[in-house]
Design a protein around this motif. Structure first.
Motif, mmCIF file in Angstrom:
data_model
loop_
_atom_site.group_PDB
_atom_site.id
_atom_site.type_symbol
_atom_site.label_atom_id
_atom_site.label_comp_id
_atom_site.label_asym_id
_atom_site.label_seq_id
_atom_site.Cartn_x
_atom_site.Cartn_y
_atom_site.Cartn_z
ATOM 1 N N ALA A 117 1.736 15.768 -6.902
ATOM 2 C CA ALA A 117 2.970 15.298 -7.096
ATOM 3 C C ALA A 117 3.479 14.822 -5.480
ATOM 4 C CB ALA A 117 3.958 16.143 -7.465
ATOM 5 N N LEU A 118 3.276 15.405 -4.520
ATOM 6 C CA LEU A 118 3.630 14.983 -3.047
ATOM 7 C C LEU A 118 2.678 13.758 -2.698
ATOM 8 C CD1 LEU A 118 3.589 18.417 -1.297
ATOM 9 C CD2 LEU A 118 5.519 17.128 -1.896
ATOM 10 N N VAL A 119 1.639 13.636 -3.104
ATOM 11 C CA VAL A 119 0.883 12.321 -2.827
ATOM 12 C C VAL A 119 1.408 11.024 -3.456
ATOM 13 C CG1 VAL A 119 -1.292 11.324 -2.516
ATOM 14 C CG2 VAL A 119 -1.019 13.519 -1.911
ATOM 15 N N TYR A 120 1.741 11.359 -4.915
ATOM 16 C CA TYR A 120 2.255 10.162 -5.386
ATOM 17 C C TYR A 120 3.571 9.812 -5.034
ATOM 18 C CZ TYR A 120 3.156 7.274 -9.724
ATOM 19 O OH TYR A 120 3.519 6.468 -10.441
ATOM 20 N N PHE A 121 4.357 10.739 -4.430
ATOM 21 C CA PHE A 121 5.589 10.367 -4.077
ATOM 22 C C PHE A 121 5.582 9.053 -3.082
ATOM 23 C CE2 PHE A 121 8.751 10.747 -0.372
ATOM 24 C CZ PHE A 121 9.806 10.620 -0.920
ATOM 25 N N PHE A 122 4.437 9.001 -2.533
ATOM 26 C CA PHE A 122 4.195 7.839 -1.425
ATOM 27 C C PHE A 122 3.729 6.801 -1.820
ATOM 28 C CE2 PHE A 122 4.342 12.000 1.039
ATOM 29 C CZ PHE A 122 5.417 11.671 2.246
ATOM 30 N N PHE A 123 2.626 6.970 -2.709
ATOM 31 C CA PHE A 123 1.911 5.845 -3.208
ATOM 32 C C PHE A 123 2.217 5.379 -4.509
ATOM 33 C CE2 PHE A 123 -0.570 7.921 0.098
ATOM 34 C CZ PHE A 123 -0.745 7.201 0.918
ATOM 35 N N GLY A 124 3.120 5.882 -5.302
ATOM 36 C CA GLY A 124 3.229 5.542 -6.787
ATOM 37 C C GLY A 124 4.389 4.627 -6.809
ATOM 38 N N THR A 125 4.420 3.826 -8.050
ATOM 39 C CA THR A 125 5.321 2.680 -8.340
ATOM 40 C C THR A 125 6.245 3.010 -9.577
ATOM 41 O OG1 THR A 125 3.633 1.492 -9.476
ATOM 42 C CG2 THR A 125 3.878 1.089 -7.298
ATOM 43 N N CYS A 143 1.024 -1.273 0.068
ATOM 44 C CA CYS A 143 -0.072 0.026 0.031
ATOM 45 C C CYS A 143 1.002 1.122 0.181
ATOM 46 C CB CYS A 143 -0.876 0.075 1.253
ATOM 47 S SG CYS A 143 -2.063 -1.253 1.247
ATOM 48 N N LEU A 144 2.034 1.048 0.470
ATOM 49 C CA LEU A 144 2.949 2.434 0.474
ATOM 50 C C LEU A 144 4.142 1.973 0.287
ATOM 51 C CD1 LEU A 144 2.335 3.721 3.994
ATOM 52 C CD2 LEU A 144 1.914 5.113 2.074
#
Length: 768
Positions: free
Chosen positions: A74-82, A18-19
């Protein structure tokens, strides 16, 4: 219960899944990745600034909200993106989609106010923009929630329904909408932005009608900006190989335009529209207006699907190039959270940008840390540098949008490429493009997906059917019509379909199987009538053919008959031997008769047509005995079938039963395990149809058939039957059983298949 037990390793895998940041951040090497990610992040952050403000114009929002949109997601995607290389933020296609929603729900006419002391009205821009921000935020939050739900239920494959031709045509049409949206800014015109079907046409008509009102100073600024941008981008492309990082052409343009505008007072002296007030600092988060959800449901779903399709396609491209894996479902969740969280901070819908992603990858970006660096650049701009861009002319931002759409305009070359490679994909491309232009972006997407699915159904409903032959010396079986080197296996028909068999093509499958067999049926009534006519019409032609060669005519009732074996007597009587197949052509296409039963012989003299018809109707299908075929086995190649439904199972059962009645054994080859399981569940197997009819390959089935008949693989040497001339006059395409008569009154029965033959001699038949 043991499977439901929560263990530490399982919990760790779930949390890391998830993270993803918890997986790669502890392994992050500052020495190896720090500097490349920093340089890449700065380069992308510099691009975020002009693109964020410019694309906000497409969304019909103040430019500062474009900067917010470049920051929070962009900040949110930093934590959840692959994906390590895509740049999340504003994108032209999604911006124009959001703009269509804001313009529809918050048009200018809803915010007209009366001027003091006059009857004139003007638009309350502050109130209008505030409501448009609420509409955009609500649409973005709802679209993000849709993406999160789809990702949690493992629906990441939904993007596969958007084929590449469809996506490229859709973005090309969206680029046309974007051009029309900014063209008023380029010419300094005040126009109404329409929404709904034909909105593009209405907007173009209004723009053209107002061209005489073009604001020349604004047009001059637009022209100079476009020329500079195009020239600088071409130079940048030419020398990019020798530069460590690309030249920030767009940033240079807005900085130069802002400085010139500030010192020359373009807004005050020439009434050129500028960006206006840009508040410094960050706006406080606020809940979206839930009452708007029902009005933007369709638009939110379209934004969710299109944004995900664009992002996952770019992400998988970079992952394949750099050797890592992108999780489709996690990407859907990451993008959804980026939109949902961003919507609380007045952001609008985001996805990856091709131009920024290419810069991030080409400048050496290694991980998601580059996205964090670019967000910091945007954050500094919003906090400290935002007010400096208040004098930036909007025409410059419009020029940036127009020039950046050049890559999408190049997609029109797809028409030429698809014309050469795939006509069906070309039709999908054109239908998508036209429907998106005419029906607007949301309805155009729905119409495009529907049409693309229909093309798949159409192609599976009308597949190519073929009879396979054996490639000598191998275990391969290929289409006999397209490969000359293959040879027919005597006594065996190997039938192949290019698509799976299901309810939409089951009947066509059966008809095609019949059509590929060497069999047929002739009719007797008209031939009998012609035989009785003395010296006239077809009788003259008949006499010219000789006593042993008679005319043939076809009728749709499918009666099977044997030509007369006794010559015509002076009183116009002769002995006819005939058999009645059925008045139903489908029941009469099974072949010829091996033996004549005692009750199947009748003498037809000068009887009337009614008598003839009654005599023929007396013959039942049960009195026909066994049919004679030149095949003993049929092999159905089902290697292309990945499923089979109840309708197809019933069709297969009928095939086995019908051909079994005439001593032709039917086998199946190449069935996948899932198909076999579905056959079992559908009650296909019985005492008469056992699993012994199933074979792993076509070659195994052929060997079994030949072994069952006591033969081996053929040498493909055939003997010819000579001096055989069969004359036919057939009006409609029907199945034909041909009885060839030689000089010794010997009847040679052959079963052939073919198209309608009109007044032509069939060629010499071959006998296996």
């Amino acid at each position: 219960m043991r499977q439901m037990r929560c263990t530490v390793p399982r919990l760790k895998r779930s949390v890391v899944g998830c993270l993803p940041v918890l997986y790669w951040l502890p392994r992050y090497s500052i020495w190896d990745y720090g500097m490349p990610d920093l340089i890449s992040g700065i380069s992308v952050g510099i691009m975020h600034l002009p693109q964020g403000m410019a694309y906000a114009l497409l969304a019909s929002l103040p430019p500062v909200f474009g900067l917010y949109t470049s920051l929070y997601p962009a900040l949110v995607y930093f934590f959840f993106g692959t994906s390590r290389h895509i740049s999340i933020g504003t994108f032209a296609v999604l911006s124009i989609m959001v703009g269509s929603v804001t313009e529809r729900l918050a048009p200018d006419r809803n915010f007209l106010v009366m001027l003091n002391g006059t009857n004139l009205t003007e638009v309350n821009i502050t109130a209008r923009d505030s409501y448009r921000v609420q509409v955009a935020a609500a649409t973005t939050v709802l679209g993000g929630l849709i993406q999160v739900v789809l990702g949690l239920v493992k629906f990441g494959f939904v993007g596969t329904y958007l084929s590449e031709p469809l996506v490229r045509a859709y973005t090309t049409a969206a680029a046309a909408h974007a051009v029309v949206a900014v063209i008023a800014q380029l010419f300094g015109l005040s126009t109404t932005r329409f929404s709904g079907p034909l909105s593009l046409v209405y907007t173009l008509v209004e723009v053209c009608s107002k061209l005489p009102q073009t604001h020349l100073p604004t047009l001059a600024v637009s022209g100079v900006s476009m020329v500079f941008l195009i020239a600088a981008k071409e130079i940048n492309s030419a020398i990019s190989a020798r530069l460590p990082v690309p030249i920030p052409v767009e940033l240079i343009t807005i900085v130069a335009a802002t400085v010139i505008s500030s010192y020359t007072h373009l807004n005050g002296n020439y009434t050129i529209s500028v960006v206006g007030e840009i508040p410094s600092g960050l706006a406080a988060p606020r809940l979206p207006d839930a009452s708007l959800f029902k009005e933007v449901m369709g638009d939110a779903f379209a934004l969710a699907i299109v944004g995900y399709a664009i992002s996952i396609s770019l992400g998988k491209t970079f992952a394949l190039k750099h050797g890592y894996k992108v999780d489709s479902n996690q990407e859907l969740v990451a993008l959804g959270l980026s939109n949902a969280v961003g919507g609380f901070f007045q952001c609008y819908a985001v996805c990856s940008s091709m131009s920024r992603s290419l810069i991030q990858e080409s400048t050496g970006g290694k991980t998601q840390m580059a996205g964090m660096a670019s967000a910091v650049i945007v954050l500094v701009t919003v906090l400290k540098l935002g007010p400096l861009f208040q004098e930036l002319p909007k025409a410059v931002l419009a020029a940036i949008v127009f020039v950046n759409l050049k890559g999408m305009f190049k997609q029109y070359y797809d028409i030429i490429t698809l014309w050469r490679s795939s006509k069906v994909d070309l039709v999908v491309w054109l239908v998508t493009w036209v429907s998106t232009l005419l029906f607007n972006l949301d309805m155009g997407l729905g119409a495009s997906i529907t049409f693309a699915v229909l093309t798949v159904i159409f192609r599976t409903q009308l597949p190519k059917y073929s009879v396979l032959g054996h490639v000598p010396g191998t275990e391969l079986y290929l289409d006999m019509e397209t490969h000359r080197e293959v040879r027919e296996v005597p006594g065996i028909t190997i039938f192949h379909s290019s698509a799976t068999v299901y309810f939409a093509n089951a009947d066509l499958y059966l008809e095609a199987l019949k059509g590929k067999q060497k069999t047929g049926v002739f009719s007797v009534e008209e031939a009998a009538g012609q035989w009785k006519e003395p010296g006239g019409g077809d009788g003259d032609r008949e006499e010219s053919l000789g006593d042993d060669q008679r005319g043939w005519c076809g009728r749709e009732n499918g009666t099977v008959f044997v030509m007369p074996t006794t010559p015509r007597t002076p009183d116009d009587q002769c002995s006819w031997e005939y058999l009645k197949g059925s008045k139903d052509p489908d029941c009469a296409t099974l072949g010829a008769v091996s033996e004549l039963q005692d009750g199947d012989t009748t003498t037809l003299g000068s009887s009337s047509e009614d008598t003839l018809s009654r005599e023929l109707d007396k013959v039942s299908l049960g009195s026909l005995g066994k049919w004679t075929w030149d095949i003993h086995s049929i092999i159905l190649d089902l290697s292309t079938a990945n499923f089979i439904d109840t309708v197809a199972i019933k069709t297969m059962r009928n095939i086995f039963h019908d051909f079994g009645e005439i001593d032709v054994t039917v086998y199946m080859a190449g069935c996948q395990m899932s198909v076999v399981e579905q056959l079992e569940l559908g009650g296909f197997f019985s005492e008469s149809i056992t699993k012994g009819r199933l074979f792993a390959t076509v070659h195994d089935a052929v060997l079994h058939c030949l072994g069952h008949q006591g033969t081996s693989m053929p040498s493909y040497e055939y003997s010819l039957v000579r001096d055989v001339h069969v004359y036919s006059s057939i009006v409609d395409t029907i199945w034909k059983t041909v009885y060839c008569f030689e000089q010794m009154n010997h009847v040679c029965k052959y079963v052939i298949a073919g198209d309608a033959v009109q007044h032509q001699t069939l060629r010499t038949l071959t006998e296996v």
